[in-house]
Design an enzyme around this catalytic site. Structure first.
Site, PDB file in Angstrom:
ATOM      1  N   GLU A 196      36.851  20.713  13.262  1.00 39.30           N
ATOM      2  CA  GLU A 196      36.131  20.195  12.185  1.00 39.30           C
ATOM      3  C   GLU A 196      35.131  21.054  11.361  1.00 39.30           C
ATOM      4  OE1 GLU A 196      34.156  16.544  13.571  1.00 39.30           O
ATOM      5  OE2 GLU A 196      36.240  15.855  14.151  1.00 39.30           O
ATOM      6  N   CYS A 256      28.232  23.110   9.480  1.00 36.51           N
ATOM      7  CA  CYS A 256      28.234  22.703  10.623  1.00 36.51           C
ATOM      8  C   CYS A 256      29.641  23.156  11.371  1.00 36.51           C
ATOM      9  CB  CYS A 256      27.933  21.253  11.036  1.00 36.51           C
ATOM     10  SG  CYS A 256      28.201  20.702  12.838  1.00 36.51           S
ATOM     11  N   CYS A 288      35.953  20.236  24.293  1.00 37.65           N
ATOM     12  CA  CYS A 288      34.618  20.642  24.980  1.00 37.65           C
ATOM     13  C   CYS A 288      34.925  20.414  26.423  1.00 37.65           C
ATOM     14  CB  CYS A 288      33.578  20.048  24.307  1.00 37.65           C
ATOM     15  SG  CYS A 288      32.005  20.556  25.221  1.00 37.65           S
ATOM     16  N   CYS A 328      29.543  15.279  27.943  1.00 38.30           N
ATOM     17  CA  CYS A 328      28.554  14.528  27.516  1.00 38.30           C
ATOM     18  C   CYS A 328      29.014  12.890  27.274  1.00 38.30           C
ATOM     19  CB  CYS A 328      27.690  14.857  26.378  1.00 38.30           C
ATOM     20  SG  CYS A 328      27.012  16.626  26.723  1.00 38.30           S
ATOM     21  N   CYS A 348      29.486  11.700  23.625  1.00 44.21           N
ATOM     22  CA  CYS A 348      29.962  12.598  22.435  1.00 44.21           C
ATOM     23  C   CYS A 348      31.644  12.462  22.439  1.00 44.21           C
ATOM     24  CB  CYS A 348      29.432  14.010  22.648  1.00 44.21           C
ATOM     25  SG  CYS A 348      30.279  15.366  21.851  1.00 44.21           S
ATOM     26  N   GLY A 389      32.368  21.562  20.885  1.00 42.86           N
ATOM     27  CA  GLY A 389      32.380  22.688  21.423  1.00 42.86           C
ATOM     28  C   GLY A 389      30.821  23.066  21.991  1.00 42.86           C
ATOM     29  N   GLU A 390      30.705  23.783  23.148  1.00 44.92           N
ATOM     30  CA  GLU A 390      29.708  24.294  23.807  1.00 44.92           C
ATOM     31  C   GLU A 390      29.413  25.814  23.422  1.00 44.92           C
ATOM     32  OE1 GLU A 390      26.474  23.517  24.818  1.00 44.92           O
ATOM     33  OE2 GLU A 390      26.255  25.287  25.169  1.00 44.92           O
ATOM     34  N   SER A 396      23.111  25.171  18.935  1.00 40.03           N
ATOM     35  CA  SER A 396      22.704  23.947  19.910  1.00 40.03           C
ATOM     36  C   SER A 396      23.413  24.098  21.211  1.00 40.03           C
ATOM     37  CB  SER A 396      23.148  22.917  18.985  1.00 40.03           C
ATOM     38  OG  SER A 396      22.740  21.579  20.016  1.00 40.03           O
ATOM     39  N   SER A 416      20.026  20.204  23.693  1.00 37.80           N
ATOM     40  CA  SER A 416      20.289  18.831  23.688  1.00 37.80           C
ATOM     41  C   SER A 416      19.750  18.225  24.976  1.00 37.80           C
ATOM     42  CB  SER A 416      21.855  18.697  23.613  1.00 37.80           C
ATOM     43  OG  SER A 416      22.423  19.202  22.524  1.00 37.80           O
ATOM     44  N   HIS A 472      17.819  14.781  25.263  1.00 41.37           N
ATOM     45  CA  HIS A 472      18.708  13.204  25.561  1.00 41.37           C
ATOM     46  C   HIS A 472      17.892  12.512  26.672  1.00 41.37           C
ATOM     47  CE1 HIS A 472      20.904  14.686  22.194  1.00 41.37           C
ATOM     48  NE2 HIS A 472      21.974  15.134  23.026  1.00 41.37           N
ATOM     49  N   CYS A 499      30.022  14.454  15.800  1.00 39.25           N
ATOM     50  CA  CYS A 499      30.797  15.389  16.683  1.00 39.25           C
ATOM     51  C   CYS A 499      32.251  14.899  17.104  1.00 39.25           C
ATOM     52  CB  CYS A 499      29.999  15.894  17.823  1.00 39.25           C
ATOM     53  SG  CYS A 499      28.304  16.233  17.534  1.00 39.25           S
TER      54      CYS A 499
HETATM   55  N1  SAH Z   1      27.600  21.449  22.707  1.00 41.14           N
HETATM   56  C1  SAH Z   1      26.260  21.663  21.818  1.00 41.14           C
HETATM   57  C2  SAH Z   1      26.539  21.300  20.531  1.00 41.14           C
HETATM   58  C3  SAH Z   1      26.930  19.731  20.250  1.00 41.14           C
HETATM   59  S1  SAH Z   1      26.791  18.783  18.909  1.00 41.14           S
HETATM   60  C4  SAH Z   1      25.474  20.706  22.468  1.00 41.14           C
HETATM   61  O1  SAH Z   1      25.478  20.103  23.362  1.00 41.14           O
HETATM   62  O2  SAH Z   1      23.999  20.876  22.109  1.00 41.14           O
HETATM   63  C5  SAH Z   1      24.994  18.896  18.319  1.00 41.14           C
HETATM   64  C6  SAH Z   1      24.488  17.647  18.984  1.00 41.14           C
HETATM   65  O3  SAH Z   1      25.021  16.228  18.641  1.00 41.14           O
HETATM   66  C7  SAH Z   1      24.154  17.790  20.275  1.00 41.14           C
HETATM   67  O4  SAH Z   1      22.673  17.511  20.564  1.00 41.14           O
HETATM   68  C8  SAH Z   1      24.824  16.568  20.923  1.00 41.14           C
HETATM   69  O5  SAH Z   1      24.378  16.055  21.995  1.00 41.14           O
HETATM   70  C9  SAH Z   1      24.631  15.506  19.968  1.00 41.14           C
HETATM   71  N2  SAH Z   1      25.841  14.364  19.764  1.00 41.14           N
HETATM   72  C10 SAH Z   1      26.960  14.454  20.308  1.00 41.14           C
HETATM   73  N3  SAH Z   1      27.626  13.464  19.905  1.00 41.14           N
HETATM   74  C11 SAH Z   1      26.631  12.618  19.471  1.00 41.14           C
HETATM   75  C12 SAH Z   1      26.777  10.987  18.987  1.00 41.14           C
HETATM   76  N4  SAH Z   1      27.771  10.382  19.321  1.00 41.14           N
HETATM   77  N5  SAH Z   1      25.796  10.820  18.494  1.00 41.14           N
HETATM   78  C13 SAH Z   1      24.606  11.364  18.146  1.00 41.14           C
HETATM   79  N6  SAH Z   1      24.458  12.765  18.726  1.00 41.14           N
HETATM   80  C14 SAH Z   1      25.619  13.127  19.392  1.00 41.14           C
END
Ligand code: SAH
Length: 346
Positions: free
Chosen positions: A88, A101, A108, A112, A115, A160-161, A192, A215, A217, A334
């Protein structure tokens, strides 16, 4: 098949010499690639030369196959890679420029809980050239050129990470900032990560001052482990040390992402612990409203409480804002669009 976008100027020069073409063609091809042109569209090259290139190289490694436009102007794309995999891309218009983005992996492996990108695990890494092609094609579809770019900022916040695909991401960032190409400065890039500590140290020494975004959280290790498996490998304390090192090496303030999950990390205890850890740090907290993903059952904190959480952080001495909702009506979170595409079997 190989990807021509993976070749920097020097390797293009070698390739072109091997193919018996004039040296200036290397720069010409590089500019075309950064402009998002497929090999078959490079009509400034002879037909013979194009055909020879197409024997070894993918014509267009990032094809936009679907475009959705949100009521807020955000655009979301499904991009097909050469092997049929799909990633995407999102294009958001801001008053300071436009942000793309970008995805760095298909799927990935970080897992998490909240996600959608990790649901099917990791399929594969994107190469540096594939990431570059994704930016070039989105710049192009929005009317951008190399002189007047439509994409001015890039955030590695797609699926992805990024630090799990470290070498390709770093090569990509170097190509992206090439003055003769798309010329997006690392200062306009945010990377990120879920907190891969060793790679955070490595990144600090690359001379690529991107905005580091982590991230978080949850400020408590035991609770963070329940949301993010990576927390079993690295503690919040280790992450904070790596962030401080990043600040020392690059002079860049770092950012934390904090996606609010109702009843999980929006509690008074979390708020206080976050403030205790962060109020004296050169950082900013991006409070994010959870995009609910039906597969995991987690619920979002409502808007009122999200703003209250942010206001309380500020009161406790932490710089914090609530992230704008972009493209909520077009599965902006994401991995959601790719998932629904896969689910429909399209
Ligand atoms: N792998 C990277 C990039 C992820 S996407 C990372 O973990 O940072 C960017 C952000 O969106 C990250 O902070 C991720 O934790 C968050 N994210 C993923 N899914 C989400 C969701 N459903 N709602 C809100 N934030 C989300």
């Amino acid at each position: 098949m190989k990807i021509l976008q993976d070749y920097g100027l020097e390797s293009l020069k070698n390739l072109i010499a091997q193919m018996g073409e004039k040296p200036f063609r290397a720069g010409q091809i590089m500019r075309s690639l950064h402009q998002g042109r497929a090999i078959s569209e490079m009509t400034d090259l002879s037909k013979d030369f194009r055909e020879k290139l197409l024997e070894n190289f993918v014509d267009n490694p990032a094809k936009i196959i679907k475009k959705l436009v949100s009521v807020d102007g955000t655009e979301k794309y499904l991009i097909a890679l050469y092997d049929g995999n799909i990633v995407e891309g999102v294009f958001m218009k801001n008053n300071y420029g436009n942000t793309q983005c970008l995805s760095t992996q298909v799927g990935c492996r970080m897992g998490c809980k909240f996600c959608a990108s990790g649901i099917g695990g990791l399929v594969r890494n994107l190469s540096a050239g594939e990431m570059l092609a994704c930016v070039a094609v989105v710049n192009k579809i929005n009317g951008g050129t190399l002189d007047k770019r439509a994409v001015t900022n890039v955030v590695l916040m797609g699926s992805g990470e990024p630090l799990d695909n470290y070498d390709n991401v770093v090569s990509f960032l170097r190509m992206l900032s090439d003055k003769n190409g798309l010329n997006v400065s690392p200062r306009n890039v945010s990377l990120s990560t879920c907190g891969l500590v060793p790679e955070m140290y490595k990144l600090a020494s690359e001379g690529l001052p991107v905005n580091l975004t982590v991230s978080l959280h949850n400020p408590f290790d035991e609770e963070r482990k329940k949301l993010m498996p990576i927390a079993r490998a690295y503690t919040v304390g280790e992450i904070l040390k790596a962030c401080d090192n990043y600040f020392e090496k690059t002079g860049r303030r770092y950012i934390f992402e904090y996606s609010l999950v109702k009843g999980v990390n929006d509690t008074e205890d979390c708020l206080k612990e976050l403030a205790r850890l962060l109020s004296h740090k050169p950082c900013h907290v991006n409070v994010i409203r959870l995009n609910e993903v039906k597969e995991n059952g987690l619920k979002a904190t409502d808007d009122k409480n999200a703003y209250k959480f942010q206001a309380n952080l500020v009161k406790l001495g932490v710089s914090a804002t609530v992230r704008r909702l972009n493209g909520a009506d077009i599965e902006g979170a994401c991995g959601q669009l790719r998932r629904s595409h896969l689910n429909k079997g399209e």
